[in-house]
Design a protein around this motif. Structure first.
Motif, PDB file in Angstrom:
ATOM      1  N   THR A 277      51.592  97.113  38.561  1.00  0.00           N
ATOM      2  CA  THR A 277      50.296  96.478  38.781  1.00  0.00           C
ATOM      3  C   THR A 277      50.530  95.208  39.608  1.00  0.00           C
ATOM      4  N   GLN A 278      49.698  95.034  40.628  1.00  0.00           N
ATOM      5  CA  GLN A 278      49.889  93.932  41.573  1.00  0.00           C
ATOM      6  C   GLN A 278      49.319  92.637  41.005  1.00  0.00           C
TER       7      GLN A 278
ATOM      8  N   PHE B 235      55.430 103.036  20.748  1.00  0.00           N
ATOM      9  CA  PHE B 235      56.536 102.197  21.172  1.00  0.00           C
ATOM     10  C   PHE B 235      57.600 102.052  20.081  1.00  0.00           C
ATOM     11  N   ARG B 236      57.331 102.647  18.924  1.00  0.00           N
ATOM     12  CA  ARG B 236      58.294 102.521  17.817  1.00  0.00           C
ATOM     13  C   ARG B 236      59.664 103.012  18.259  1.00  0.00           C
ATOM     14  N   GLY B 237      60.659 102.187  18.052  1.00  0.00           N
ATOM     15  CA  GLY B 237      62.018 102.579  18.416  1.00  0.00           C
ATOM     16  C   GLY B 237      62.397 102.248  19.847  1.00  0.00           C
ATOM     17  N   TYR B 238      61.457 101.710  20.613  1.00  0.00           N
ATOM     18  CA  TYR B 238      61.737 101.362  22.001  1.00  0.00           C
ATOM     19  C   TYR B 238      61.585  99.863  22.228  1.00  0.00           C
ATOM     20  N   SER B 239      62.497  99.325  22.971  1.00  0.00           N
ATOM     21  CA  SER B 239      62.284  97.988  23.521  1.00  0.00           C
ATOM     22  C   SER B 239      61.421  98.136  24.770  1.00  0.00           C
ATOM     23  N   VAL B 240      60.618  97.134  25.028  1.00  0.00           N
ATOM     24  CA  VAL B 240      59.749  97.164  26.202  1.00  0.00           C
ATOM     25  C   VAL B 240      60.013  95.934  27.049  1.00  0.00           C
ATOM     26  N   GLY B 241      60.245  96.182  28.302  1.00  0.00           N
ATOM     27  CA  GLY B 241      60.519  95.090  29.222  1.00  0.00           C
ATOM     28  C   GLY B 241      59.499  95.030  30.333  1.00  0.00           C
ATOM     29  N   TRP B 242      59.294  93.840  30.832  1.00  0.00           N
ATOM     30  CA  TRP B 242      58.482  93.630  32.026  1.00  0.00           C
ATOM     31  C   TRP B 242      59.417  93.193  33.148  1.00  0.00           C
ATOM     32  N   PHE B 243      59.239  93.823  34.281  1.00  0.00           N
ATOM     33  CA  PHE B 243      60.034  93.519  35.453  1.00  0.00           C
ATOM     34  C   PHE B 243      59.069  93.314  36.616  1.00  0.00           C
ATOM     35  N   ARG B 244      59.533  92.672  37.655  1.00  0.00           N
ATOM     36  CA  ARG B 244      58.662  92.481  38.816  1.00  0.00           C
ATOM     37  C   ARG B 244      59.461  92.630  40.094  1.00  0.00           C
ATOM     38  N   GLN B 245      58.748  93.032  41.131  1.00  0.00           N
ATOM     39  CA  GLN B 245      59.354  93.122  42.443  1.00  0.00           C
ATOM     40  C   GLN B 245      58.553  92.263  43.393  1.00  0.00           C
TER      41      GLN B 245
ATOM     42  N   ALA C 205      53.867  89.413  42.801  1.00  0.00           N
ATOM     43  CA  ALA C 205      54.778  90.560  42.730  1.00  0.00           C
ATOM     44  C   ALA C 205      54.019  91.757  42.195  1.00  0.00           C
ATOM     45  N   VAL C 206      54.667  92.902  42.287  1.00  0.00           N
ATOM     46  CA  VAL C 206      54.221  94.071  41.534  1.00  0.00           C
ATOM     47  C   VAL C 206      54.971  94.037  40.209  1.00  0.00           C
TER      48      VAL C 206
END
Length: 124
Positions: free
Chosen positions: A118-119, A28-38, A91-92
């Motif tokens: 992931t549900q 993950f070095r150099g990347y932002s990580v986000g969590w999103f849901r639907q 949500a997923v």
């Protein structure tokens, strides 16, 4: 970067779940990580993120104080601890990796890599 989201399940309102986003093929070095849901019948929306530029965390108002995003460099994972879950959190959940600027950290269009989702189901 390949992402794998896990940890979803069925929980009662007020309970907790811990989601994990694992990266393979790259750290993950150099990347932002986000969590999103639907949520059912809705568009995918921002939940939380951890920025690579400053390691600060960002949250949607609907989860602030209940969810915590963290990064485990040793395990190459980004985790989302979800406490005090509500039925409307059903949500997923997806994790994404990208390089958005800080002001655009909530913009899912700037995340180029995604896990499969992931549900999470919260019963009342």
């Amino acid at each position: 970067v390949q992402l794998q989201a896990s940890g979803g399940g069925l929980v009662q309102a007020g309970g907790s779940l811990r989601l994990s986003c694992a990266a393979s093929g790259h750290t993950f070095r150099g990347y932002s990580v986000g969590w999103f849901r639907q949520r059912p019948g809705k568009e995918r929306e921002f939940v939380a993120a951890i920025a690579t530029q400053n390691m600060h965390t960002y949250y949607d108002d609907s989860v602030k104080g209940r969810f915590t995003v963290s990064r485990d460099n040793a395990k190459n994972t980004v985790n989302l601890q979800m406490d005090s879950l509500k039925p409307e959190d059903t949500a997923v959940y997806y994790c994404g990796a990208g390089r958005p600027i800080i002001s655009e950290i909530r913009n899912q269009l700037l995340y180029g890599y995604w896990g499969q989702g992931t549900q999470v189901t919260v019963s009342s």
